[in-house]
Design a protein around this motif. Structure first.
Motif, PDB file in Angstrom:
ATOM      1  N   ALA A 112     -14.872   0.286  19.417  1.00 49.99           N
ATOM      2  CA  ALA A 112     -14.564  -0.671  18.351  1.00 49.99           C
ATOM      3  C   ALA A 112     -15.514  -1.848  18.342  1.00 49.99           C
ATOM      4  N   ASP A 113     -15.946  -2.288  19.522  1.00 50.37           N
ATOM      5  CA  ASP A 113     -16.913  -3.387  19.617  1.00 50.37           C
ATOM      6  C   ASP A 113     -16.450  -4.621  18.846  1.00 50.37           C
ATOM      7  N   GLY A 114     -15.164  -4.965  19.015  1.00 47.08           N
ATOM      8  CA  GLY A 114     -14.668  -6.194  18.415  1.00 47.08           C
ATOM      9  C   GLY A 114     -14.306  -6.101  16.954  1.00 47.08           C
ATOM     10  N   ASP A 115     -14.344  -4.891  16.364  1.00 48.63           N
ATOM     11  CA  ASP A 115     -14.114  -4.704  14.939  1.00 48.63           C
ATOM     12  C   ASP A 115     -12.728  -4.102  14.729  1.00 48.63           C
ATOM     13  N   ALA A 116     -11.798  -4.874  14.153  1.00 48.58           N
ATOM     14  CA  ALA A 116     -10.428  -4.411  13.957  1.00 48.58           C
ATOM     15  C   ALA A 116     -10.370  -3.230  13.003  1.00 48.58           C
ATOM     16  N   ARG A 117     -11.176  -3.259  11.963  1.00 48.84           N
ATOM     17  CA  ARG A 117     -11.173  -2.159  11.010  1.00 48.84           C
ATOM     18  C   ARG A 117     -11.597  -0.860  11.682  1.00 48.84           C
ATOM     19  N   VAL A 118     -12.617  -0.941  12.529  1.00 46.68           N
ATOM     20  CA  VAL A 118     -13.087   0.260  13.208  1.00 46.68           C
ATOM     21  C   VAL A 118     -12.018   0.821  14.132  1.00 46.68           C
ATOM     22  N   VAL A 119     -11.334  -0.064  14.890  1.00 46.47           N
ATOM     23  CA  VAL A 119     -10.351   0.430  15.849  1.00 46.47           C
ATOM     24  C   VAL A 119      -9.215   1.155  15.134  1.00 46.47           C
ATOM     25  N   LEU A 120      -8.795   0.672  13.967  1.00 48.14           N
ATOM     26  CA  LEU A 120      -7.720   1.336  13.237  1.00 48.14           C
ATOM     27  C   LEU A 120      -8.194   2.617  12.566  1.00 48.14           C
ATOM     28  N   PRO A 178       0.822  -1.209   0.000  1.00 46.35           N
ATOM     29  CA  PRO A 178       0.000   0.000   0.000  1.00 46.35           C
ATOM     30  C   PRO A 178       0.857   1.259   0.000  1.00 46.35           C
ATOM     31  N   ALA A 179       0.327   2.327  -0.573  1.00 48.84           N
ATOM     32  CA  ALA A 179       1.023   3.598  -0.604  1.00 48.84           C
ATOM     33  C   ALA A 179       1.117   4.187   0.802  1.00 48.84           C
ATOM     34  N   GLU A 180       2.048   5.117   0.970  1.00 50.31           N
ATOM     35  CA  GLU A 180       2.254   5.708   2.290  1.00 50.31           C
ATOM     36  C   GLU A 180       1.033   6.467   2.779  1.00 50.31           C
ATOM     37  N   ASP A 181       0.238   7.004   1.854  1.00 48.54           N
ATOM     38  CA  ASP A 181      -0.948   7.748   2.257  1.00 48.54           C
ATOM     39  C   ASP A 181      -2.206   6.879   2.262  1.00 48.54           C
ATOM     40  N   ALA A 182      -2.040   5.581   2.124  1.00 50.80           N
ATOM     41  CA  ALA A 182      -3.189   4.676   2.205  1.00 50.80           C
ATOM     42  C   ALA A 182      -3.723   4.656   3.626  1.00 50.80           C
ATOM     43  N   PRO A 183      -4.975   4.259   3.813  1.00 49.80           N
ATOM     44  CA  PRO A 183      -5.525   4.185   5.174  1.00 49.80           C
ATOM     45  C   PRO A 183      -4.686   3.284   6.075  1.00 49.80           C
ATOM     46  N   LEU A 184      -4.716   3.560   7.358  1.00 46.52           N
ATOM     47  CA  LEU A 184      -3.923   2.812   8.322  1.00 46.52           C
ATOM     48  C   LEU A 184      -4.183   1.315   8.236  1.00 46.52           C
ATOM     49  N   ALA A 185      -5.450   0.927   8.084  1.00 47.73           N
ATOM     50  CA  ALA A 185      -5.791  -0.492   8.006  1.00 47.73           C
ATOM     51  C   ALA A 185      -5.108  -1.160   6.826  1.00 47.73           C
ATOM     52  N   ALA A 186      -4.959  -0.429   5.727  1.00 48.88           N
ATOM     53  CA  ALA A 186      -4.290  -0.992   4.547  1.00 48.88           C
ATOM     54  C   ALA A 186      -2.792  -1.104   4.782  1.00 48.88           C
ATOM     55  N   ARG A 187      -2.216  -0.104   5.418  1.00 49.93           N
ATOM     56  CA  ARG A 187      -0.768  -0.115   5.639  1.00 49.93           C
ATOM     57  C   ARG A 187      -0.358  -1.230   6.593  1.00 49.93           C
ATOM     58  N   LEU A 188      -1.252  -1.592   7.524  1.00 47.46           N
ATOM     59  CA  LEU A 188      -0.939  -2.624   8.514  1.00 47.46           C
ATOM     60  C   LEU A 188      -1.456  -4.005   8.118  1.00 47.46           C
ATOM     61  N   ARG A 189      -1.766  -4.161   6.852  1.00 45.84           N
ATOM     62  CA  ARG A 189      -2.291  -5.448   6.393  1.00 45.84           C
ATOM     63  C   ARG A 189      -1.315  -6.573   6.761  1.00 45.84           C
TER      64      ARG A 189
END
Length: 447
Positions: free
Chosen positions: A223-231, A29-40
């Motif tokens: 976050a309620d158990g949702d990893a995408r939401v927490v990031l 992912p690009a440097e300006d991609a969302p955090l969730a994408a960068r931490l894939r």
């Protein structure tokens, strides 16, 4: 695929058919991609949560590491790692990796993908295997699922299906029977905390961001158990904090509305409605109002909830408190008169009243017994003394003969048979013992 690591609903193929790869399905992912994408996650060791499936002896981990994955359906709420696991399989398998989106792929795309997999495998099955990832497989209609079935059945395709909906309802039985079903659970607080720590420590994440202990607690709560939401919330809150430590205020500001999982036609709808009804039936006022407000907040149609309360008033309260039906129907009228949000008061009042009211299912039991009697007796003749005797010639037929008018008796009641042959008194209505019901019919002499 989408750059959103945990967005199980965002995966889009580059064409309506499929994308093929022998490794990761997308570039770094690009440097300006969302955090969730960068931490894939790039390997199983980086995947957070789902220890029962992905722990050292977990069945899914062992199958992936041995590159012997069978067709599977991954079922779980958003942000639990369904798409993540597909990415990991793509990065580790020697098989060709192909993906379809159930939103955009049609029957022709499915058939073409299966045919390509068969050609790749060869007539003797000695060629390269194909792993096919289908995101939102519950959106495939019967024809699309039927088109996929032959490839799964003959082994040309190893299916990874991802769904947020109950696959036993949404996925065709023949396709489901040829796949292993794995249920992914919402991530626990410790898993989410580990994910937050990684986001703050990993150079790909937010290494310059600081988070207060209260901010961490607030982040885990929303976050309620949702990893995408927490990031996603963490990244937004870090922007709002503008270099200052991220506290609960920034977290709350980053989340526009509560993270409520709800689908008016899916499991969340049916499960929460079931809990709402059972809370009222079980005389728990706290739970009744909680589920009511949770569904209203998530966008449930208030008229549906009002109708359910009207039904419950007759089904579960009945004659134990005859006013319950009046309260429920008044809530319906109030909703139509003033609408939301003001009608929340009337809806909550009705839910509380129904929960607190004494309960009787004698109406339900009476209807059930009457249905059975009608089915059993069919066109049972009306007793002659009850038949209409107002028209000319009715008396010559014996209609009305022997009928006794109850108001002629000072008690307002006479002993008289009203049931057809084949039914005895007490066969339909079982008197309830709670609330006002014992008193309602107590004046009758036979009681």
């Amino acid at each position: 695929m989408s750059g959103q690591l945990f967005d199980d609903e965002a995966t889009q193929p580059p064409r309506a058919g499929a994308s093929e790869s022998g490794g990761p399905p997308s570039a770094e992912p690009a440097e300006d991609a969302p955090l969730a994408a960068r931490l894939r996650p790039r390997s199983l060791d980086e995947v957070v949560g789902q220890a029962e499936l992905l722990g050292p002896e977990g069945p899914l981990r062992r199958a992936i590491e041995a590159d012997r994955l069978r067709s599977v359906v991954l079922w779980g709420p958003p942000g639990t790692g369904k798409t993540t696991l597909a990415h990991v399989v793509a990065a580790t398998t020697d098989a060709a990796f192909t993906e379809l989106s159930a939103v955009t792929a049609g029957v022709k795309d499915v058939r073409r993908t299966v045919e390509e997999a068969r050609e790749r495998r060869g007539s003797r099955g000695s060629g390269r295997r194909t792993v096919l990832f289908v995101d939102e497989i519950h959106r495939f209609n019967k024809a699309q699922q039927d088109a996929l079935l032959p490839g799964v059945e003959d082994g040309s395709v190893t299916l990874i299906g991802a769904t947020t909906e109950n696959p036993t309802v949404e996925v065709n039985a023949p396709l489901l029977s040829r796949s292993l079903l794995y249920r992914l659970e919402p991530l626990g607080d410790e898993d989410l905390r580990a994910l937050v720590e990684r986001a703050l420590d990993d150079p790909r994440g937010l290494p310059d961001t600081r988070l207060t202990d209260e901010g961490v607690d607030a982040l885990l709560a929303v976050a309620d158990g949702d990893a995408r939401v927490v990031l996603t919330v963490l990244e937004t809150a870090a922007d709002l904090a503008a270099g200052e430590p991220v506290g609960p205020e920034a977290v709350r500001s980053a989340l526009a509305s509560p993270n409520l999982r709800y689908d008016k036609a899916g499991d969340a709808h049916y499960d929460q409605v079931s809990a709402f009804i059972k809370a009222m039936r079980g005389s728990d006022p706290d739970a009744a109002v909680y589920w009511l407000v949770r569904m209203l907040t998530a966008g449930e149609d208030p008229r549906f909830l009002a109708r359910r309360m009207i039904i419950l008033a007759g089904e579960d309260v009945g004659l134990a408190d005859p006013r319950a039906l009046e309260v429920a129907t008044s809530a319906w009228d109030a909703l139509n008169a003033v609408g939301l949000p003001e009608a929340r008061y009337a809806l909550a009042q009705a839910a509380l009243y129904l929960a607190l009211a004494p309960k009787s299912n004698s109406v339900t039991t009476s209807l059930r017994r009457a249905d059975a009697a009608v089915e059993r007796l069919g066109n049972a003749p009306v007793p002659a003394h009850l038949r209409d005797a107002h028209y000319s010639g009715a008396s010559r037929l014996g209609h009305g003969e022997g009928y006794r008018y109850p108001h002629d008796d000072p008690r307002g009641w006479v002993e008289q048979r009203y049931l057809p042959d084949g039914l005895e008194p007490g066969a339909i209505y079982p008197p309830g013992e709670h609330g006002e019901e014992p008193e309602i019919g107590a004046w009758r002499p036979e009681r």
